[in-house]
Write a protein that holds these residues in place. Structure first.
Motif: not given
Length: 72
Positions: A6-17
């Protein structure tokens, strides 16, 4: 086993984790080390490079070609 990239935008990484903590997953750890010879070669190339020879990453991506299984 199924592998998903997956390519996760840096600003969404916390939410994704936080989201995937709810699932059973195995993190992939890239254990990559560079020996002294490789460091010296990279330093030499960096010092001898000329900015006019640089190619934008967007242009490089357009030139990448992947081999199909038939070509391997």
């Amino acid at each position: 086993m199924t592998q998903i990239t997956l390519n996760i935008p840096d600003n969404e990484l916390g939410f994704f984790l936080k989201l995937i903590e709810k699932f059973n997953y195995e993190p992939l750890i890239n254990d990559f080390s560079v020996n002294q010879e490789m460091k010296e070669l990279l330093d030499e190339r960096r010092n001898s490079s000329v900015e006019e020879d640089y190619v934008a990453w967007e242009e490089v991506k357009k030139q990448i070609r992947f081999k199909s299984n038939n070509e391997l």
